[in-house]
Design a protein around this motif. Structure first.
Motif, mmCIF file in Angstrom:
data_model
loop_
_atom_site.group_PDB
_atom_site.id
_atom_site.type_symbol
_atom_site.label_atom_id
_atom_site.label_comp_id
_atom_site.label_asym_id
_atom_site.label_seq_id
_atom_site.Cartn_x
_atom_site.Cartn_y
_atom_site.Cartn_z
ATOM 1 N N ASP A 166 0.849 -1.176 0.051
ATOM 2 C CA ASP A 166 -0.015 0.091 0.027
ATOM 3 C C ASP A 166 0.765 1.359 0.071
ATOM 4 N N ASP A 167 2.063 1.037 0.234
ATOM 5 C CA ASP A 167 2.925 2.328 0.541
ATOM 6 C C ASP A 167 3.841 2.390 -0.810
ATOM 7 N N GLU A 168 3.425 3.545 -1.842
ATOM 8 C CA GLU A 168 4.229 3.690 -2.856
ATOM 9 C C GLU A 168 5.660 4.040 -2.684
ATOM 10 N N SER A 169 5.811 4.814 -1.774
ATOM 11 C CA SER A 169 7.369 5.173 -1.681
ATOM 12 C C SER A 169 8.146 4.121 -1.322
ATOM 13 N N VAL A 170 7.531 3.117 -0.210
ATOM 14 C CA VAL A 170 8.413 2.012 -0.047
ATOM 15 C C VAL A 170 8.553 0.999 -1.185
ATOM 16 N N GLU A 185 7.956 13.394 5.413
ATOM 17 C CA GLU A 185 7.623 12.021 5.093
ATOM 18 C C GLU A 185 8.434 11.174 5.850
ATOM 19 N N LEU A 235 9.090 7.802 7.508
ATOM 20 C CA LEU A 235 8.840 6.596 7.279
ATOM 21 C C LEU A 235 8.712 5.696 8.458
ATOM 22 N N GLY A 288 5.481 3.955 9.012
ATOM 23 C CA GLY A 288 4.360 4.719 8.385
ATOM 24 C C GLY A 288 3.510 5.416 8.954
#
Ligand SMILES: Nc1nc2c(ncn2[C@@H]2O[C@H](COP(=O)(O)OP(=O)(O)OP(=O)(O)O)[C@@H](O)[C@H]2O)c(=O)[nH]1
Length: 474
Positions: free
Chosen positions: A161-165, A298, A300, A320
């Protein structure tokens, strides 16, 4: 995958090198949780003359929060302190390679007991493990002492679900190098999230075994390619053995990805905060909420400890948007130590805000000052709705993100009232009452001299929040 090479096993040759697990996985995926379980699983055999498990922890920041948690588990299991080596302020794959070699030497040739039977290296969550894995084969100093046994990658079941990850170079490389992928946090994710994350694992780690890992619990036999009980690597049941008596070992061919500095690629930065003073928990929660929701930074990962009152220390884990508090059993070190990892961090501003959460312990004399302080310190940050009550002092209602705490169970209300009565030294009257969209704290007018009403409010709020910790949602 081109990463498998073959090494001949000669049963007559006694290989004294210690098998080693590289434990990788993205920030907050559950690596330290797994290790604390491994440490505890290893403890029953600590009574033998052989040390079993040694841990090397790598942390990106100079504050090693994970080591504190693992050390607590080690102490509990009776492991000697030298079983735990920390490499802080850099990542073993880039700036701390010398630190890694030294840690291996220290662990293997410690004077504190026999050589460990197995070593687990926890890489920092932002690391690309490829260079580390390579150094296990290419560094003569390391190669003579240890042998790579298995690469395990922790994978948060909500990662998809986490695009940046998902886009992170480190994340992809961690999976690409794994022999075993452990999917954590299935208990707090939906089946649909897990399905998407499984797809991710199949995409980036088609070579790996995928197993579910519940709060760090996993069948040990599924994890170790060679058993920590058997230093000779005589693992004849290993699936990877072939008919010729060869066993699989990871290839250590450097990839082009290694040449790139993954931290820069992922735009990650880290900052820390330390304080000896108590923090005002309500202010801290407010600051955390601001940080995660409003600041534009952001974050994380955040983790560490918050000292909220003498002797009370909370451990905090932010992955997150997921925030978790737990009471941290008192240790000698009771300072607040926080690590933040993320992109677009405005470190000075963050540290400034955290400094503003430090409880100055000011002691108000009389209600006028208490009301004034309550307005300044509580109302100003919009967490409380402050209403002066004629004759009753001040009435406070928690608002905004603290509203979910409105549904307080009767026993929490009763305990909070008892605590408040004790703190302000007044035994009658209602001090805390739930209302439909929050709860109110009432401070009676007739406070004994020298009672700091604000401190009492803050402390009782802390008590209530601690009772409700599992329900705190920022
Ligand atoms: N619900 C749930 N929480 C988990 C599980 N495994 C780990 N956690 C929690 O996830 C948070 C992060 O876990 P850690 O073990 O510190 O993660 P990590 O990979 O070591 O994190 P970094 O050191 O930042 O890379 C903690 O609050 C853990 O309690 C799980 O299976 N289920």
């Amino acid at each position: 995958m081109p990463r498998i090479t073959w090494r001949h096993r000669d049963d007559t040759f006694l290989d004294t090198r210690v098998p080693l697990m590289v434990l990788t996985g993205y920030l907050g995926a559950g690596k330290t949780t797994l290790i604390t379980n491994l440490v505890n699983a290893a403890s029953p055999l600590k009574s033998t003359e052989q040390r079993r498990l040694a841990i090397i922890v790598n942390e990106l920041s100079e504050l090693d929060v994970d080591a504190v948690n693992i050390a607590a588990a080690s102490a509990h299991s009776g492991a000697p302190s030298s079983d735990l080596q920390q490499i802080t302020a850099g990542c073993v794959c880039c700036t701390q390679r010398g630190g890694f070699e030294k840690a291996i030497r220290d662990v293997v040739s410690s004077d504190d007991g026999p050589t460990p039977r197995y070593i687990v290296v926890e890489t920092s969550g932002a690391s690309d493990p490829a260079p580390l894995i390579a150094s296990l084969a290419t560094s003569p100093a390391v190669r003579s002492l240890v042998e790579l046994d298995v690469v395990v990658a922790m994978l948060d079941a909500g990662a998809a679900d986490d695009e940046s990850v998902c886009k992170s170079v480190s994340f992809q490389s961690q999976l690409a190098r794994a022999d075993v992928v452990l999917m954590s946090k299935c208990d707090v994710t939906t089946e649909e999230q897990q399905r998407r994350t499984r797809n991710l694992a199949e995409k980036y780690a088609p070579q790996a075994r995928l197993l579910r890992c519940d709060h760090g619990r996993v069948p040990l036999a599924a994890l170790f390619a060679s058993s920590p009980q058997d230093n000779n690597n005589n693992n004849d049941d290993d699936d990877d053995d072939n008919d010729d008596g060869f066993i699989a070992a990871p290839t250590l061919t450097p990839t082009p990805m290694m040449a790139l500095h993954h931290l820069q690629q992922d735009r990650l930065a880290t900052t820390t905060f330390q304080s000896e003073s108590c923090m005002n928990l309500a202010l801290f929660l407010y600051t955390l909420r601001w940080l995660l929701r409003e600041s534009g930074m952001e974050v994380l990962r955040a983790k560490g400890f918050v000292r909220v009152e003498s002797g009370i220390r909370l451990s905090i884990q932010v992955v997150g948007a997921r925030v978790r508090f737990a009471k941290h059993e008192a240790t000698e070190d009771c300072t607040t130590r926080l690590v933040f990892i993320g992109a677009a961090l405005r470190c000075d501003e963050l540290v400034g805000k955290l400094n503003a959460c430090v409880d100055d312990g000011g002691n108000a004399n009389g209600m006028a000052t208490a009301v004034q302080l309550a307005h300044c310190r509580l109302d100003a940050d919009a967490r409380f709705v402050v209403a002066p009550l004629a004759g009753d002092g001040v009435r406070l209602r928690l608002s905004g993100h603290l509203r979910p705490l409105g549904n307080l169970p009767p026993d929490v209300v009763a305990a909070a009232n008892d605590a408040l009565a004790e703190r302000v030294g007044v035994t009658d009257g209602v001090y805390l009452c739930p209302v439909d969209d929050g709860w109110m704290l009432l401070i009676p007018n007739a406070l004994p001299e020298g009672v700091d009403a604000c401190a009492a409010l803050s402390r009782v709020a802390a008590d209530v929040l601690m009772s409700m910790m599992d329900r705190v949602e920022l």
